[in-house]
Design a protein around this motif. Structure first.
Motif, PDB file in Angstrom:
ATOM      1  N   ARG A  15      73.658   4.540  33.086  1.00 33.20           N
ATOM      2  CA  ARG A  15      72.987   5.098  31.895  1.00 33.20           C
ATOM      3  C   ARG A  15      72.054   4.075  31.225  1.00 33.20           C
ATOM      4  NH1 ARG A  15      74.163   9.801  30.419  1.00 33.20           N
ATOM      5  NH2 ARG A  15      75.847  10.921  31.414  1.00 33.20           N
ATOM      6  N   VAL A  18      68.252   5.917  30.871  1.00 31.37           N
ATOM      7  CA  VAL A  18      68.129   7.319  30.436  1.00 31.37           C
ATOM      8  C   VAL A  18      66.764   7.628  29.819  1.00 31.37           C
ATOM      9  CG1 VAL A  18      70.460   8.260  30.181  1.00 31.37           C
ATOM     10  CG2 VAL A  18      69.624   6.617  28.515  1.00 31.37           C
ATOM     11  N   ASN A  19      66.199   6.653  29.118  1.00 33.90           N
ATOM     12  CA  ASN A  19      64.893   6.908  28.486  1.00 33.90           C
ATOM     13  C   ASN A  19      63.737   6.716  29.453  1.00 33.90           C
ATOM     14  OD1 ASN A  19      66.148   7.441  26.096  1.00 33.90           O
ATOM     15  ND2 ASN A  19      66.188   5.270  25.514  1.00 33.90           N
ATOM     16  N   LYS A  20      63.913   5.763  30.369  1.00 37.85           N
ATOM     17  CA  LYS A  20      62.815   5.506  31.307  1.00 37.85           C
ATOM     18  C   LYS A  20      63.385   5.461  32.727  1.00 37.85           C
ATOM     19  CE  LYS A  20      58.755   2.546  31.687  1.00 37.85           C
ATOM     20  NZ  LYS A  20      58.826   2.064  33.053  1.00 37.85           N
ATOM     21  N   GLN A  21      63.359   6.616  33.377  1.00 36.87           N
ATOM     22  CA  GLN A  21      63.896   6.696  34.746  1.00 36.87           C
ATOM     23  C   GLN A  21      63.004   5.914  35.711  1.00 36.87           C
ATOM     24  OE1 GLN A  21      66.379   8.037  36.631  1.00 36.87           O
ATOM     25  NE2 GLN A  21      67.577   8.525  34.807  1.00 36.87           N
TER      26      GLN A  21
END
Ligand SMILES: O=P(O)(O)OC[C@H]1O[C@@H](O)[C@H](O)[C@@H](O)[C@@H]1O
Length: 266
Positions: A15, A18-21
């Motif tokens: 995790r 999560v904001n920048k895959q």
């Protein structure tokens, strides 16, 4: 038992992204179902090729007395390990330290095992080792499960994060490796029992045996096995690898010996 996450599932599980895959790409051989540490591919490559490379190095030295020439197999060995390691990292099957750990473990195994070929052991030795390992692992699995440790934890993660369900292969599961090794052990014992010392063939029939064995093994390896019920899969997988040493050590050289012997008589 060392566990070890694999990048292809860790990227999602951690995790952290999560904001920048990150843009990642999986491959058909990415979705290994066993734990990642140490790398099995690096370990097997390092162990098996050490046996070949060290013999070849000594042979070249005994013939040429050239240090440079006899060093060539060792250089190739390192290049091959680096190539295997980079490919495992590239497909997201491993982190770099797992590949390094696998290569070092394999190298040590290669040195130790090449001095300890179990020659002249009775069939009972192979039989008890094979079934002892199999049942020992089953007991350990059941015992740890009772304590709340599930050794199959990695299979669920692989299934969850693999981008193509069909890339999940049961023959990469930890228990498959174990059945494969135990089957091969029993096969080795049976081969030595039926033909102690193997067939001694001159170089040309020996080369023919190797070529035919390689083709035979290629087909044995491709044999599709039913994946359900699991017990049937593992039993057939076991039998498949009992056959491998029998094909290579008894069946094919025996047939080649018969053919060449008959030709000589004619
Ligand atoms: O740990 P790696 O490099 O992904 O390798 C896993 C493989 O390791 C091998 O040693 C096993 O025999 C295979 O069954 C398994 O798939």
């Amino acid at each position: 038992l060392l566990f070890g996450e694999r990048p292809f599932w860790w990227i999602g599980e951690s995790r952290l992204f999560v904001n920048k895959q990150p843009k990642i790409h999986q491959f058909p051989s990415t979705c290994e179902t066993g734990p990642g540490s140490p790398s099995g591919h690096a370990m097997v490559t390092a162990a098996v090729w050490w046996v070949i490379v060290s013999s070849l190095g000594s042979f070249l030295y005994s013939r040429s007395h050239s240090v440079l020439l006899s060093a060539a197999p060792y250089v190739l060995y390192v290049v091959m390990l680096v190539a295997v390691g980079i490919s495992r990292i590239f497909i997201l099957a491993h982190f770099p330290h797992q590949v390094v750990a696998g290569s070092i473990t394999g190298f040590i195994l290669g040195i130790v095992l090449s001095c300890r070929v179990p020659e002249g052991r009775p069939l009972l030795f192979f039989f008890s080792l094979s079934f002892g390992l199999l049942f020992g692992a089953l007991m350990l699995h059941a015992g740890l499960k009772q304590l709340g440790i599930d050794l199959s934890w990695s299979i669920a993660l692989a299934k969850k994060w693999c981008s193509h369900a069909e890339w999940i292969r049961l023959d990469t599961a930890p228990f498959s490796s174990l059945t494969r090794d135990c089957g091969a052990l029993l096969g080795l014992g049976l081969a030595q029992y039926w033909k102690p010392g193997g067939w001694s063939l001159p170089w040309a029939p020996r080369a023919l045996s190797m070529a035919v064995s390689s083709m035979g093994l290629y087909h044995v390896n491709r044999l599709p096995l039913p994946v359900r019920p699991l017990g049937l899969f593992y039993s057939l997988f076991f039998v498949k690898f009992v056959l491998v040493p029998l094909i290579v050590m008894v069946l094919v050289p025996g047939l080649v010996h018969l053919l060449t012997f008959k030709k000589k008589k004619d």
